[in-house]
Motif scaffolding. Structure first.
Motif, short mmCIF file in Angstrom:
data_model
loop_
_atom_site.label_atom_id
_atom_site.label_comp_id
_atom_site.label_asym_id
_atom_site.label_seq_id
_atom_site.Cartn_x
_atom_site.Cartn_y
_atom_site.Cartn_z
N THR A 188 44.37 -5.44 8.72
CA THR A 188 45.73 -6.25 8.12
C THR A 188 47.45 -5.61 8.34
O THR A 188 47.82 -5.06 8.44
N ASP A 189 48.06 -7.01 7.27
CA ASP A 189 49.89 -6.33 7.63
C ASP A 189 49.93 -6.75 6.26
O ASP A 189 50.47 -8.00 5.71
N ARG A 223 55.99 -2.23 3.24
CA ARG A 223 54.65 -2.88 4.12
C ARG A 223 53.74 -1.84 5.15
O ARG A 223 54.06 -0.57 4.61
N THR A 277 50.20 -1.22 6.70
CA THR A 277 49.34 -2.22 7.59
C THR A 277 48.50 -1.52 8.06
O THR A 277 48.07 -0.17 7.77
N GLN A 293 53.25 -7.18 2.83
CA GLN A 293 54.71 -6.90 2.50
C GLN A 293 54.92 -7.45 0.89
O GLN A 293 54.12 -8.19 0.96
#
Length: 166
Positions: free
Chosen positions: A97-98, A91, A93, A100
């Motif tokens: 934004t994020d 992940r 970040t 995964q």
């Protein structure tokens, strides 16, 4: 280096297949890697150059990720049970934004000629990185990781750093 997981050739082949690397890109990256290792000698414990990355089992944890210098991020790597040193989830970040997905990694070995990490974003194209070097403790826990993005012509220079947070 006792108790460090090693990968079988089948596992290496599986990771390479999952990474979906173009064969021409693999060849150009291998050539660049061979040129680079000619300049490197064996490194003392602690710092491991590209010819001395025998495991990535110490990758789990959180890093300050500077892939995009203008937009630094926090990267988390978590290995899947029984796949330490080869596969897990990630992940990344930023303030906006994020992202995964799943990651695959392989230490340096004669079959491919370099260590690499592939990020397989959920619903997006994969991103690949060669490992230019890393700083580890005596248990191979990585504190500093130097990575090159892999572009169509092989490794993109200069490398960027990932610094352990936790």
């Amino acid at each position: 280096m006792q108790d460090t997981p090693t990968l079988s050739q089948a596992q290496i082949d599986s990771v390479l297949k999952a990474a979906q690397l173009d064969p021409a890109t693999v060849e150009r990256t291998q050539r660049a890697y061979r040129r680079y290792i000619e300049l490197q000698a064996g490194r003392p414990a602690g710092w491991h150059g590209p010819t001395d990355i025998v495991t990535l089992a110490g990758l789990g944890g959180e890093f300050f990720w500077s892939e995009e210098w203008i937009r630094p991020a926090k990267m988390s790597f978590t290995f899947d049970a029984g796949k330490e040193g080869s596969q897990g989830t990630y992940r990344v970040t930023t303030a906006l934004t994020d992202e995964q997905g799943v990651f695959h990694c392989v230490p340096n070995n004669p079959a491919i000629g370099w260590a690499f990490i592939s990020l397989m974003k959920n619903g997006g194209p994969p991103r690949h990185f060669t490992v230019a070097g890393m700083m580890t403790d005596s248990a191979w826990r990585i504190s500093v990781l130097m990575l090159n993005k892999i572009g169509p012509d092989g490794p993109v220079h200069p490398p960027f750093s990932a610094l352990r947070i936790l």
